[in-house]
Write a protein that holds these residues in place. Sequence first.
Motif, PDB file in Angstrom:
ATOM      1  N   PRO A  32       0.832  -1.208   0.000  1.00 47.86           N
ATOM      2  CA  PRO A  32       0.000   0.000   0.000  1.00 47.86           C
ATOM      3  C   PRO A  32       0.867   1.258   0.000  1.00 47.86           C
ATOM      4  CG  PRO A  32      -0.029  -1.055   2.142  1.00 47.86           C
ATOM      5  CD  PRO A  32       0.721  -1.969   1.218  1.00 47.86           C
ATOM      6  N   THR A  33       0.338   2.309  -0.576  1.00 45.93           N
ATOM      7  CA  THR A  33       1.074   3.566  -0.634  1.00 45.93           C
ATOM      8  C   THR A  33       0.106   4.730  -0.473  1.00 45.93           C
ATOM      9  OG1 THR A  33       2.552   4.954  -1.936  1.00 45.93           O
ATOM     10  CG2 THR A  33       0.966   3.650  -3.166  1.00 45.93           C
ATOM     11  N   ALA A  55       0.575   7.286  -9.384  1.00 42.22           N
ATOM     12  CA  ALA A  55       1.784   7.717 -10.087  1.00 42.22           C
ATOM     13  C   ALA A  55       3.040   7.581  -9.229  1.00 42.22           C
ATOM     14  CB  ALA A  55       1.633   9.166 -10.537  1.00 42.22           C
ATOM     15  N   GLY A  56       2.880   7.419  -7.923  1.00 39.84           N
ATOM     16  CA  GLY A  56       4.048   7.327  -7.053  1.00 39.84           C
ATOM     17  C   GLY A  56       4.703   8.687  -6.870  1.00 39.84           C
TER      18      GLY A  56
END
Length: 127
Positions: free
Chosen positions: A47-48, A53-54
């Motif tokens: 998970p982020t 797009a990061g």
Amino acid sequence: MTIRKIFRPTALLALLLPLAAIAADAPPVPAAAATPATAPVPVAAPPTLLGAAGYPAHSCTKPTLPAAPTGIGGEGEVMMYNAQVRAFNQQIQGYTKCIGAYMDTANADIERIQARVSAAVAEANAR
């Protein structure tokens, strides 16, 4: 000019170690709920909070090194090559400054993230 800054994301690991102790207190998964050995195990992306797009890439443009003279153009070719090298050297200085600014921003973002994680870990450990 060489950039000598280094990211230190390993410090984040030290911040998360106390959370591993909290996770160790969780009850074990029952054997019936375990995935059978024959079933393929899906690999999910971690998970982020950065979104799809990061972290944004840098917008610096790396200059192209001029091609070495072939030697068949005479002195004019060498003079043109020298001018191209001087232009390249100026462009690479701008590129290095741009990458340095990107790294400074990224390091500042990392520090802000680490501060928030530290606060969350302190809150979780204060039970």
